[in-house]
Scaffold this motif. Sequence first.
Motif, short mmCIF file in Angstrom:
data_model
loop_
_atom_site.label_atom_id
_atom_site.label_comp_id
_atom_site.label_asym_id
_atom_site.label_seq_id
_atom_site.Cartn_x
_atom_site.Cartn_y
_atom_site.Cartn_z
N THR A 68 0.84 -1.20 0.00
CA THR A 68 0.00 0.00 0.00
C THR A 68 0.88 1.25 0.00
O THR A 68 0.64 2.20 -0.76
CB THR A 68 -0.92 0.02 1.23
N HIS A 114 -4.64 9.09 9.26
CA HIS A 114 -5.17 9.17 7.90
C HIS A 114 -6.66 8.85 7.93
O HIS A 114 -7.09 7.93 8.65
CB HIS A 114 -4.43 8.18 7.00
N GLU A 161 -8.57 7.26 6.09
CA GLU A 161 -8.94 5.91 5.67
C GLU A 161 -8.35 4.82 6.56
O GLU A 161 -8.57 3.62 6.32
CB GLU A 161 -8.49 5.69 4.22
N SER A 162 -7.62 5.20 7.59
CA SER A 162 -7.02 4.21 8.48
C SER A 162 -8.08 3.53 9.34
O SER A 162 -9.09 4.13 9.73
CB SER A 162 -5.98 4.87 9.38
N PRO A 175 -2.84 5.28 4.58
CA PRO A 175 -3.65 4.67 5.64
C PRO A 175 -3.09 3.33 6.09
O PRO A 175 -2.39 2.65 5.34
CB PRO A 175 -5.02 4.48 4.96
N ASN A 222 -4.03 -0.29 8.64
CA ASN A 222 -4.96 -1.10 9.41
C ASN A 222 -4.19 -1.63 10.61
O ASN A 222 -3.31 -2.47 10.45
CB ASN A 222 -5.51 -2.24 8.54
#
Length: 244
Positions: free
Chosen positions: A109, A128, A130-131, A206, A208
């Motif tokens: 990513t 971020h 979108e994290s 981002p 996860n």
Amino acid sequence: MVKSRKKFSIIIPAFNEEQGIIPCVEETKKVLEGHDCDYEIIIIDDGSHDDTFSVATDFYANDGRVMISRYSPNEGKGFALRHGFGLASGDLVAFMDADLDLHPEQIMTLYQYMIDHDADVVIGSKRHPESIIDYPWQRKVLSNGYYFLVRLLFGLPVMDTQTGLKLFKYEALQAAMPKLLIKRYAFDLELLVNIHKQGFKIVEAPVNLSSMRLWYRITLKDVYYVWMDTMAIFYRNYILRYYD
């Protein structure tokens, strides 16, 4: 699938990770081979008190893509990353923690963000939009407080300096490393301040992240030393002009 003709050097600092180091490296290998990447994985045993070094050395004795180095006593994550960079031969260098809180698939990513944004450095960011993050609220409070402090003192174009997944073009690290003095708590900040001052482009990607372990590793003593290291960087940057 993201493919690259460039070689990746993945540097993994490890302190007392005898249970986790093999799963971490095996997952990383699976990701890189799945994307048909040229790579090397560099494990740095940062003065572990357990059998991290012997476990890794025995398991990867016949694997030419995995390098294991150790020293003693424990010197801190920043020192381990600098030591690992001295062994790296890749065009791209990734810093990754050994605990798998951030899965190595996310390296790709970061690499895609590097391509899309024509960046020299891509850092994983918990802030971020979108994290996806799942970790203790106490850790979130500390992270948010540190973000505002760093933003106020240094004006870096990033919202999170501390997440343990970062990807660099080799030349950006090569330019910044000689100036670094921090070995432990604020190494990431000192590195990014130097890279930014030298005109390299930094972007955030981002992540996860799911962890309960992070909070238990942080004590009030750690918070104090992060503060002291951060103030030392401020002093060297603005008063001494050491980084210029």
